[in-house]
Design an enzyme around this catalytic site. Sequence first.
Site, short mmCIF file in Angstrom:
data_model
loop_
_atom_site.label_atom_id
_atom_site.label_comp_id
_atom_site.label_asym_id
_atom_site.label_seq_id
_atom_site.Cartn_x
_atom_site.Cartn_y
_atom_site.Cartn_z
N HIS A 88 -59.89 33.96 88.81
CA HIS A 88 -59.68 35.05 90.16
C HIS A 88 -60.84 35.92 90.06
O HIS A 88 -60.52 37.12 90.57
CB HIS A 88 -58.41 35.58 90.14
CG HIS A 88 -57.44 34.64 90.04
ND1 HIS A 88 -57.22 33.88 91.07
CD2 HIS A 88 -56.34 34.46 89.12
CE1 HIS A 88 -56.05 33.21 90.94
NE2 HIS A 88 -55.72 33.22 89.64
N TYR A 382 -51.06 38.48 82.19
CA TYR A 382 -51.67 38.88 83.50
C TYR A 382 -51.55 40.62 83.02
O TYR A 382 -52.89 41.13 83.34
CB TYR A 382 -50.59 38.91 84.86
CG TYR A 382 -50.93 37.78 85.77
CD1 TYR A 382 -51.66 37.51 86.89
CD2 TYR A 382 -50.68 36.30 84.97
CE1 TYR A 382 -52.03 36.53 87.59
CE2 TYR A 382 -51.19 35.25 85.40
CZ TYR A 382 -51.74 35.39 86.95
OH TYR A 382 -51.93 34.02 87.71
#
Length: 582
Positions: A88, A382
Amino acid sequence: MTSQPRPQGTQQETSAGCPVGGRIPPPPESRNYFTMPNGCPVEHPLLAERVDKKVNNSRYGSQLIQDLNTVESVVHVSRERIPERVVHAKGVGVFGEFETTNQDWIKKYTDANFLQPDSHGKPKKTRLLSRFSTIAGESGYPDTVRDGKGCAFKLYTEEGNLDWVFLNPEVFNIRDPAKFASLVHAKKRDPATNLLDANMTWDFFNNNIEVYNALMRNLTDEGTPSSYSRLLIASINTYTFTKKKNDTEWDHHLVRIKMLPDPPIDPERDYFTLDEATANVGKDPDYLTRRLYEETQNGPHPTWKVYAQILDPAKTSIDVFDATKVVPETDCPWTEFGKITLNEVPQNYFTQIEQAAFTPANIVPGWDISPDPLLQIRLLSYGDSQRYRLGANHDQLPPNKACSYVYDPTRRNGAYNMTNYGHVPNYLGSVLKTLKTPDHYNISYLKWQGEVMRYRSTVEDVDYKQCREHWDTLDKRMKWHFIYNLGSSLSPATKPVQHETVQIFGKIWSDKYGQKDKNNINWKQELEKELARREKINKDLGKKPGLVPGGEKGTPHYIPGTVPDLSTEVGNPYKRLDLNLN
């Protein structure tokens, strides 16, 4: 010197809890001279101190270290970058709001404060930060390359920040957490050449069949959207709605979330073909970024309807904790409960978007995690990636700072700590005697016992069946595009990898998992013909310098074949966009 005007959207001070979440102060007013970082004025920012001598037409100059302004500006430039996200990395972010649209229904399942009516009985609006991204590519990667998409939302609620770390397509590639590292590596670059390699990617896919359900979506034109605002967005994982019944009991409901663009997606208008997307890589590699800014600032504002699927494991044959599967709507229906509108561009990309940190571990009362194995590993990975990129105190940075009450003085020090709790003790001692239980909080509902065991999922019929079910929803045009897109991606791989892939798709298309094609088309044969067509073109083009066809019959060459393959054409990516203006 003039400063940029602060971006303004339609959202005013009506957002519940945090009307200015993520915003930053305006830049300082210029007095028409520059200073050092400590505030010391400098005569002129471009003057340099050096030992200087002019001989004929040449000027000799040796820069002095004592030139504090020049040295400071140079050493700062080399420290301006922070580690990019491993996945990402290429992204764009804008602000907006969430609004509840179905209060009576949603309050039956969750008492999350931001979903409840305000003091006047009206729906609340909650400010949010959104970030859209490609997944596999680096920070400078083109927007329109075929890839999954990250769709993250940080809702600045009255009871803390709630992060929705969602994705497109609506199913994930894997369900076993131990495969995470291999998935990331297989979709990135060959470690020997640092080139994209179709053999790596398809070898991983073919040995992890659960990936194919996501491929059935990503290899259609859904994988090359013409705008981030036209994405179907899904939670992928299963979460939990919670609602407090009394001081000791909570109701819990498993749930998945899906967001559908409003107005609905029209594939012919809202998706690029492969040729158009490939052309855009050269014409404007930042096209999706630019378009989202334009839509957010000038309208029509990107809008999604938000749906919840209350999951009852007893009503479906699908494992509700398998992120590679959809739970059929016939088993567990979807219900609209909210709307998201994006209406404010950022003031500064680095401060508000690059430093934004999203993690599914950011929950609020009324919204909880679940025993979804993939979600469980995301809870760790994350947050850990953000600590690596931004430091232990990333939650104090403007885009991540909660507007609600935040208090835990045991979390101290570390780089870039902005508050540090002053003189408050950094341990738990006598303060425990005066602690009270908050009125609203989550509590674990996992009242079951199990065995510690080592588990690895196996491929089952349902892994093929759901692929076929999605294939059968595609129209004839999209199916032909799928064959074309698949051929482009697969043809640079070796013949053995191609053969294995064709066999897997042949099984998906077999009569075992669905009715015979109504147009009497043998899709396996059509894929084989498409690969043969591309092989001839690729070999001819591969005679030119720098063009590598791939498709070797045995061991692949050191240099991977060009991706997408050489026979992929380019089309005008903007011609059909006129349709969107009517």
